[in-house]
Design a protein around this motif. Structure first.
Motif, PDB file in Angstrom:
ATOM      1  N   THR A   5     100.132 -44.685  10.619  1.00 28.01           N
ATOM      2  CA  THR A   5      99.578 -44.895  11.958  1.00 28.01           C
ATOM      3  C   THR A   5     100.238 -46.110  12.609  1.00 28.01           C
ATOM      4  O   THR A   5     100.601 -46.082  13.787  1.00 28.01           O
ATOM      5  N   ASP A  28      96.504 -38.350  14.967  1.00 32.24           N
ATOM      6  CA  ASP A  28      96.388 -39.037  13.683  1.00 32.24           C
ATOM      7  C   ASP A  28      95.667 -38.159  12.664  1.00 32.24           C
ATOM      8  O   ASP A  28      94.632 -37.579  12.969  1.00 32.24           O
ATOM      9  N   GLU A  29      96.230 -38.083  11.466  1.00 31.56           N
ATOM     10  CA  GLU A  29      95.676 -37.273  10.379  1.00 31.56           C
ATOM     11  C   GLU A  29      95.559 -35.813  10.784  1.00 31.56           C
ATOM     12  O   GLU A  29      94.518 -35.172  10.596  1.00 31.56           O
ATOM     13  N   ARG A  57      97.610 -51.375   2.156  1.00 39.10           N
ATOM     14  CA  ARG A  57      96.237 -51.519   2.667  1.00 39.10           C
ATOM     15  C   ARG A  57      95.302 -52.045   1.572  1.00 39.10           C
ATOM     16  O   ARG A  57      94.431 -52.882   1.833  1.00 39.10           O
TER      17      ARG A  57
HETATM   18 MG   LIG Z   1      96.467 -43.587   9.428  1.00 38.01          MG
END
Ligand SMILES: [Mg+2]
Ligand SMILES: Nc1ncnc2c1ncn2[C@@H]1O[C@H](COP(=O)(O)OP(=O)(O)O)[C@@H](O)[C@H]1O
Length: 307
Positions: free
Chosen positions: A61, A121-122, A232
Motif C-alpha cells: 500500500t 487495496d487488497e 510492519r
Molecule cells: Mg496494504
C-alpha cells in the motif's frame, strides 16, 4: 464541503483523496516499475493497471501511494472487502438533507473524474461480480457504468489505476479475464538490511539506533530463513517495547534484550525469538551440528555397504 459535479444530468458528490504521510524508502526500482506501467508513450497508447503482490505488511500500500504522490497526483484509496458490491465501487445513493436522493461517487469514480490515481487495496478480497463491473475500465473503453445512477462515466486521460493483493490470503479466485487486465505484476520482496534499517528509521524517528539495529538484524535473520516476519512487525515490536519502557519509567532509548523479546512475544510468537542476534547464532550452530550428525549416520551406513 465535499465537491459536487454534474454528469449527464446527475449531480455527483465526490470523495476526497487520501492525505497521509507515507513515503517510500529504499528500492526505487519498484517505484520505477509502477511509473513505467502508468506511462504513456504515444497518443494511441494506454496506461497499464499494475498488480502489486507480496506478503501482508511488506509495503504494498505504501509503495502504490508513494508512487502516485511522486507523480504529483492525488491518490484515492478504495479498501476492497468480501462485501464490496459493484455499486459500492461506483456510485451509492444516499438520502440528502432535503429528503431527496443524492449520489456519492466512490473514491474510484472520484479518481476517474479528477484524473487522480486509484489504489484498489487488497483487491483479492473482492468477489468476481464486483470485478466484472470494472472490466470496461481496464481496457480501451476506460469507462464504468453505474446502474443506480443510470450513467456512464469515462476516465480522465490522467486517471491511473493499480491494485494490491496479498500473496497468501486470497478470499476469491480472481477470474482470468480480470487477471489479464491487471498487468504487469510488481513483486514486493523483503528489503535488504540497509534499506530495512532506513525504513524503520523513517517510521520510528523517535527510536534509538541501538534498538532499530537490533530489530533490523532480527528481520534480516528471519528473511534469510524465509520466515513471514515483515517490517510492519518490526515497527510494531519497537513501538510496543518503547511504550512498555515508558510506562515502567525506564529509559526507552536503551535496549534491554530480554524486554525486547518480551515485546516480540506479544506481537509475534515464541518461535520468532530464535532470529534475534545471539539466539540466531546458537540456532545456526545447532543446525550445523544436527546436519553433521546426520551426515555421520549416512557415512556409517555407506561404510557398512562397502563390506
Ligand atoms: Mg496494504
Ligand atoms: N519501503 C518502505 N518505506 C517506508 N515505509 C515502509 C516501506 N515498506 C514498508 N513500510 C512500512 O511498513 C508498514 C506496512 O506497510 P504496508 O504498505 O501497509 O504493507 P502492505 O500493504 O504490504 O500490507 C507501514 O507502516 C509502512 O509505513
Amino acid at each position: 464541503m465535499p465537491e459536487k459535479i454534474e454528469l449527464s444530468g446527475v449531480e455527483l458528490i465526490l470523495s476526497e483523496p487520501a492525505n497521509v504521510q507515507m513515503d517510500w524508502v529504499g528500492n526505487d526500482d519498484l517505484i520505477n516499475q509502477l511509473k513505467a506501467a502508468w506511462m504513456i508513450v504515444d497518443k494511441e497508447d494506454l496506461p497499464l493497471n499494475p498488480r502489486i503482490l507480496g506478503k501482508p505488511g511488506i509495503g504494498k500500500t505504501t509503495l502504490a501511494y508513494a508512487a502516485g504522490k511522486r507523480l504529483q497526483k492525488d491518490v484515492y484509496i478504495f479498501q476492497c472487502t468480501m462485501d464490496t458490491r459493484p455499486e459500492d465501487l461506483l456510485i451509492s445513493p444516499v438520502i440528502a438533507s432535503d429528503n431527496k436522493i443524492a449520489y456519492v461517487a466512490s473514491s474510484l469514480v472520484s479518481a476517474m473524474i479528477k484524473g487522480g490515481v486509484c489504489l484498489l487495496d487488497e483487491g483479492n478480497r473482492m468477489s468476481e461480480k464486483s470485478w466484472a463491473s470494472l472490466a470496461p475500465l481496464m481496457d480501451k473503453r476506460r469507462y464504468v457504468e453505474s446502474i443506480i445512477a443510470g450513467i456512464r462515466i469515462y476516465a480522465h486521460p490522467e486517471f491511473r489505476l493499480c491494485v494490491t493483493m496479498n500473496s497468501d490470503s486470497s478470499t476469491y479466485e480472481i477470474p482470468e479475464y480480470i487477471q489479464s487486465r491487471l498487468q504487469p505484476k510488481i513483486f514486493v520482496d523483503f528489503p535488504n538490511r540497509a534499506d530495512e534499517l532506513e525504513i524503520l528509521k523513517y517510521n520510528l524517528p523517535f527510536a534509538s539506533e541501538e534498538i532499530l539495529d537490533y530489530c533490523a538484524e532480527f528481520l534480516e535473520n528471519a528473511h534469510s530463513e524465509d520466515q513471514p516476519y515483515v517490517v510492519r512487525d518490526g515497527i510494531n515490536i519497537v513501538r510496543y517495547y518503547m511504550k512498555t519502557r515508558e510506562l515502567n519509567g525506564k529509559n526507552k532509548s536503551r535496549l534491554n534484550e530480554k524486554e525486547f523479546k518480551d515485546s516480540m512475544k506479544h506481537i509475534l510468537e515464541d518461535g520468532a525469538l530464535r532470529y534475534c542476534s545471539e539466539d540466531f547464532k546458537k540456532y545456526q550452530d545447532e543446525k550445523l551440528k544436527e546436519a553433521s550428525r546426520h551426515d555421520d549416520f549416512y557415512l556409517d551406513d555407506e561404510d557398512e555397504d562397502m563390506y
